[in-house]
Write a protein that holds these residues in place. Structure first.
Motif, PDB file in Angstrom:
ATOM      1  N   GLY A  89       0.786  -1.225   0.000  1.00  0.00           N
ATOM      2  CA  GLY A  89       0.000   0.000   0.000  1.00  0.00           C
ATOM      3  C   GLY A  89       0.816   1.273   0.000  1.00  0.00           C
ATOM      4  N   GLU A  90       0.328   2.241   0.755  1.00  0.00           N
ATOM      5  CA  GLU A  90       1.005   3.534   0.809  1.00  0.00           C
ATOM      6  C   GLU A  90       1.075   4.054   2.231  1.00  0.00           C
ATOM      7  N   ILE A  91       2.001   5.001   2.418  1.00  0.00           N
ATOM      8  CA  ILE A  91       2.116   5.696   3.698  1.00  0.00           C
ATOM      9  C   ILE A  91       2.187   7.196   3.430  1.00  0.00           C
ATOM     10  N   LEU A  92       1.647   7.951   4.358  1.00  0.00           N
ATOM     11  CA  LEU A  92       1.719   9.402   4.335  1.00  0.00           C
ATOM     12  C   LEU A  92       2.583   9.801   5.517  1.00  0.00           C
ATOM     13  N   VAL A  93       3.696  10.498   5.239  1.00  0.00           N
ATOM     14  CA  VAL A  93       4.656  10.835   6.289  1.00  0.00           C
ATOM     15  C   VAL A  93       5.030  12.311   6.243  1.00  0.00           C
ATOM     16  N   ARG A  94       5.696  12.756   7.305  1.00  0.00           N
ATOM     17  CA  ARG A  94       6.262  14.098   7.398  1.00  0.00           C
ATOM     18  C   ARG A  94       7.698  13.991   7.876  1.00  0.00           C
ATOM     19  N   VAL A  95       8.511  14.962   7.483  1.00  0.00           N
ATOM     20  CA  VAL A  95       9.851  15.110   8.038  1.00  0.00           C
ATOM     21  C   VAL A  95       9.673  15.777   9.399  1.00  0.00           C
ATOM     22  N   ALA A  96      10.302  15.224  10.422  1.00  0.00           N
ATOM     23  CA  ALA A  96      10.227  15.819  11.756  1.00  0.00           C
ATOM     24  C   ALA A  96      10.928  17.173  11.748  1.00  0.00           C
ATOM     25  N   GLU A  97      10.385  18.118  12.459  1.00  0.00           N
ATOM     26  CA  GLU A  97      10.920  19.486  12.500  1.00  0.00           C
ATOM     27  C   GLU A  97      12.409  19.508  12.859  1.00  0.00           C
ATOM     28  N   GLU A  98      12.780  18.720  13.864  1.00  0.00           N
ATOM     29  CA  GLU A  98      14.171  18.715  14.318  1.00  0.00           C
ATOM     30  C   GLU A  98      15.130  18.023  13.350  1.00  0.00           C
ATOM     31  N   ASN A  99      14.594  17.346  12.352  1.00  0.00           N
ATOM     32  CA  ASN A  99      15.440  16.626  11.395  1.00  0.00           C
ATOM     33  C   ASN A  99      15.440  17.251  10.002  1.00  0.00           C
ATOM     34  N   LYS A 100      14.919  18.453   9.898  1.00  0.00           N
ATOM     35  CA  LYS A 100      14.921  19.135   8.600  1.00  0.00           C
ATOM     36  C   LYS A 100      16.313  19.673   8.289  1.00  0.00           C
ATOM     37  N   PHE A 101      16.671  19.593   7.025  1.00  0.00           N
ATOM     38  CA  PHE A 101      17.935  20.150   6.552  1.00  0.00           C
ATOM     39  C   PHE A 101      17.769  21.638   6.253  1.00  0.00           C
ATOM     40  N   PRO A 102      18.767  22.472   6.578  1.00  0.00           N
ATOM     41  CA  PRO A 102      18.659  23.902   6.295  1.00  0.00           C
ATOM     42  C   PRO A 102      18.731  24.234   4.802  1.00  0.00           C
ATOM     43  N   HIS A 103      19.283  23.351   3.998  1.00  0.00           N
ATOM     44  CA  HIS A 103      19.415  23.634   2.566  1.00  0.00           C
ATOM     45  C   HIS A 103      18.207  23.228   1.746  1.00  0.00           C
ATOM     46  N   MET A 104      17.201  22.654   2.396  1.00  0.00           N
ATOM     47  CA  MET A 104      16.006  22.213   1.668  1.00  0.00           C
ATOM     48  C   MET A 104      14.830  23.127   1.972  1.00  0.00           C
ATOM     49  N   VAL A 105      13.903  23.183   1.036  1.00  0.00           N
ATOM     50  CA  VAL A 105      12.671  23.957   1.197  1.00  0.00           C
ATOM     51  C   VAL A 105      11.547  22.986   1.518  1.00  0.00           C
TER      52      VAL A 105
END
Length: 108
Positions: A89-105
């Motif tokens: 099937g599928e999953i819907l996910v998010r990047v955790a705030e504390e694990n975001k890269f500064p170079h990505m939007v």
């Protein structure tokens, strides 16, 4: 067809015809930069995903995930992308705030 939707990366969709694959491998194969400070060995929580939907489509928790859950570093709606396998099937996910890269939007 398996699908990963990353909500806060503008609903980026990753499709794969193959099951039983680690989530982080599918993400990296699609040229998406994703944190993994320990080299995908399950020794940290920097690769964690926040699962908003489809938790039942992932493999059971590994011993490493159980450990981090037990010490409060992994919530019940979170998984380590280096340990969790997308089985169907599928999953819907998010990047955790504390694990975001500064170079990505990121979105929303």
């Amino acid at each position: 067809m398996l699908k990963i939707i990353i909500q806060n990366l503008f609903h980026k969709e990753i499709n794969s015809p193959y099951g039983d694959r680690k989530v982080i491998d599918l993400i990296h194969e699609n040229r998406i930069d994703w944190m993994h400070a320990c080299g995908k060995k399950g020794r940290c929580t920097t690769c964690k995903i926040i699962v908003l939907g489809g938790m039942g489509n992932l493999s059971p928790l590994t011993d490493k995930e159980e450990f981090f859950k037990g010490i409060g570093r992994l919530a019940s709606h979170e998984r380590l992308s280096c340990q969790a396998k997308l089985m169907e099937g599928e999953i819907l996910v998010r990047v955790a705030e504390e694990n975001k890269f500064p170079h990505m939007v990121y979105s929303e």
